[in-house]
Design an enzyme around this catalytic site. Sequence first.
Site, PDB file in Angstrom:
ATOM      1  N   LYS A  22       0.827  -1.206   0.000  1.00 43.97           N
ATOM      2  CA  LYS A  22       0.000   0.000   0.000  1.00 43.97           C
ATOM      3  C   LYS A  22       0.861   1.255   0.000  1.00 43.97           C
ATOM      4  O   LYS A  22       0.626   2.189  -0.781  1.00 43.97           O
ATOM      5  CB  LYS A  22      -0.906   0.006   1.229  1.00 43.97           C
ATOM      6  N   ASN A  23       1.868   1.306   0.869  1.00 48.62           N
ATOM      7  CA  ASN A  23       2.658   2.514   1.025  1.00 48.62           C
ATOM      8  C   ASN A  23       3.487   2.833  -0.214  1.00 48.62           C
ATOM      9  O   ASN A  23       3.902   3.978  -0.401  1.00 48.62           O
ATOM     10  CB  ASN A  23       3.567   2.399   2.250  1.00 48.62           C
ATOM     11  N   CYS A 117      -4.323  13.170  12.210  1.00 45.10           N
ATOM     12  CA  CYS A 117      -4.031  11.736  12.235  1.00 45.10           C
ATOM     13  C   CYS A 117      -4.154  11.219  13.654  1.00 45.10           C
ATOM     14  O   CYS A 117      -3.643  11.832  14.591  1.00 45.10           O
ATOM     15  CB  CYS A 117      -2.619  11.474  11.700  1.00 45.10           C
ATOM     16  N   ARG A 122       1.754  14.584  11.933  1.00 47.71           N
ATOM     17  CA  ARG A 122       2.708  14.304  10.869  1.00 47.71           C
ATOM     18  C   ARG A 122       2.717  15.523   9.943  1.00 47.71           C
ATOM     19  O   ARG A 122       2.098  15.520   8.886  1.00 47.71           O
ATOM     20  CB  ARG A 122       2.334  13.027  10.128  1.00 47.71           C
ATOM     21  N   ASP A 307       4.921   0.255  11.959  1.00 49.16           N
ATOM     22  CA  ASP A 307       3.645  -0.304  11.507  1.00 49.16           C
ATOM     23  C   ASP A 307       3.453  -1.755  11.917  1.00 49.16           C
ATOM     24  O   ASP A 307       2.406  -2.341  11.644  1.00 49.16           O
ATOM     25  CB  ASP A 307       3.522  -0.179   9.980  1.00 49.16           C
ATOM     26  N   ARG A 399      -8.379  -0.030   4.897  1.00 46.98           N
ATOM     27  CA  ARG A 399      -7.411   0.901   4.339  1.00 46.98           C
ATOM     28  C   ARG A 399      -6.116   0.206   3.952  1.00 46.98           C
ATOM     29  O   ARG A 399      -5.387   0.703   3.085  1.00 46.98           O
ATOM     30  CB  ARG A 399      -7.101   2.011   5.345  1.00 46.98           C
TER      31      ARG A 399
END
Length: 424
Positions: A22-23, A117, A122, A307, A399
């Site tokens: 995803k990133n 967030c 961030r 993460d 997500r």
Amino acid sequence: MDRIRIRGGKPLSGEIRISGAKNSALKLMAASLLTDEPLILRNMPRLADTRFMGQLLAHLGVRVEERDGAVLFLHGQTLSEPFAPYDLVRKMRATFNVLGPLVARLGKAKVSLPGGCAIGARPVDLHLKALEALGARIELEEGYVLASAPDGLTGGQISFPMVSVGATEHAMLAAVLARGETILENCAREPEISDLADCLNAMGADVTGAGTPTIAIRGVERLSGATWSVVPDRIETGTYAIAAAATGGRVTLTNVAPQHNRALWSALKQAGVGVETGEDTVTIARNGTPLSPVDIQTAPWPGFATDLQAQFMALMTLAEGASLIRETIFENRFMHAPELARLGARIDVHGNEAVVRGPVSLKGAPVMATDLRASVSLVIAGLAASGETLVNRVYHLDRGFEHLEDKLSRCGADIVREREQETR
């Protein structure tokens, strides 16, 4: 609203194919703004976040088509007005990275500042300072960033005061079309940085040094289209590895890049979990052996990924002794600890440190997800717990995890998705 119901206590056994990262995919999608030719992304994850990015790109004039076989077709032949409204940017921070490509290609852009967030601040100041170093004029007006470079961007020297994945990627996306050479220093080194650089080079860019602290970019006049395969998701890889370790059994993960998770493999081995790596596979095995406590500290890659911190905390509730988990990347990233406590975990949080004392006999209970990674830590704990666990607010999961229930079910988990009004 969906929720996930888990009846735990079942070892996992089987094979799980890992999706594209995803990133990485989100920034690769933004690269489609840099060319008037098609960019075709293979091994593309189908997630809420990639759909959000697709909606924004379509608003900006990019033709976006999902095709069979995890393929995404992107064609920004003619872009519309370079305006990214708040409603399309607020859903996730990665959408802000369209700013640099729009200015690089069109000479101007108006993009909403991203929303807040749940896991801490961030700020985007590093992104904006990088664009200013490339010659962009930046103004802030009523929650929007107005950036302009009517004569085009020019190469520059950018030294990041702190390591930032997003700012590194954003500067790369802008600099590839800037005149002259750009030197980026104190860069993030995550695998997703290298994936973006390699894709940009396949499009005709000249990027060297990605994966090291210093990246050099020689600007080119234009980029062409390309076909690129998204790197495997190291966070999804690590999540399913930890789930296998927590429940016991034997699970082989395929379509992975084992070298991207070396810090996790080391921690799992210290805990007493079997880890066998192949060229593009990892097998996790634990058959009734007790877990040993392991102290971890999150750090930029190649350190232990922030993460994966929540998932590893869930695992350490089962270890025989006390584990210290120190979070150095984001503040407010222990919000899953009180929810794990509802399942029986013993966790003491002091600032950026958490002490996990085990082993405990986790027991199912209703829990509430607070963010993406926290939500999947509750799934892992539910899989290891006795009885029934109900995970609410699973839109967070969507997500970042593709077909999570299906992948776990095929390995023997009793896990289903349901609407809140449904009963069983």
